[in-house]
Design a protein around this motif. Structure first.
Motif: not given
Length: 143
Positions: A41-53
């Motif tokens: 499994v490779e999990l990717r998360f767009d840290l630059a464009n997230t609205k969750a943080l």
């Protein structure tokens, strides 16, 4: 994947909609089973464009994880320890949440230097003098 919400810290958790999953054949445990299933499994998360943080956390994480970011602000985590894809998904998500929790943690408080109290310094010097006299008394010279 509709697993538990992966809490970063406090009430902030990884949003399922912003997670990008990719599966491939694993070289990990599983024998011949590995050759037939996509368990890595490779999990990717767009840290630059997230609205969750919160913006402060996002800025802090982008700065601290700069060396790990790919494709302009995307953090990638890989897991292939287990035979099952489901367990690898869980591992990758937990790993990503822990990584973000560490990266968004507030900086430690700066240490304020304090002056050594006079009594402690005098006691240290008295003890030092007494020790020096003890050692001087051990030499066989009488002059």
């Amino acid at each position: 994947m509709s697993g538990p919400p992966y809490v970063i810290r406090g009430s902030v958790s990884l949003p399922e909609a912003e997670l990008m999953w990719r599966f491939s054949r694993s070289s990990g445990p599983g024998g011949q089973h590995v050759n037939t299933t996509d368990s890595q499994v490779e999990l990717r998360f767009d840290l630059a464009n997230t609205k969750a943080l919160p913006p402060v956390w996002q800025e802090r994480a982008l700065e601290r994880l700069a060396a790990r970011l790919v494709d302009g602000g995307v953090i990638a985590v890989r897991a292939s320890e287990h035979r099952s894809q489901w367990r690898n998904r869980e591992t990758a998500a937990v790993r990503l949440a822990a990584l973000l929790a560490e990266a968004t943690a507030p900086p430690p408080r700066t240490r304020r230097t304090s002056k050594v109290p006079r009594g402690i310094n005098e006691r240290r010097l008295r003890e030092k003098k007494r020790r020096a006299d003890t050692k001087k008394g051990r030499s066989g010279r009488d002059w």
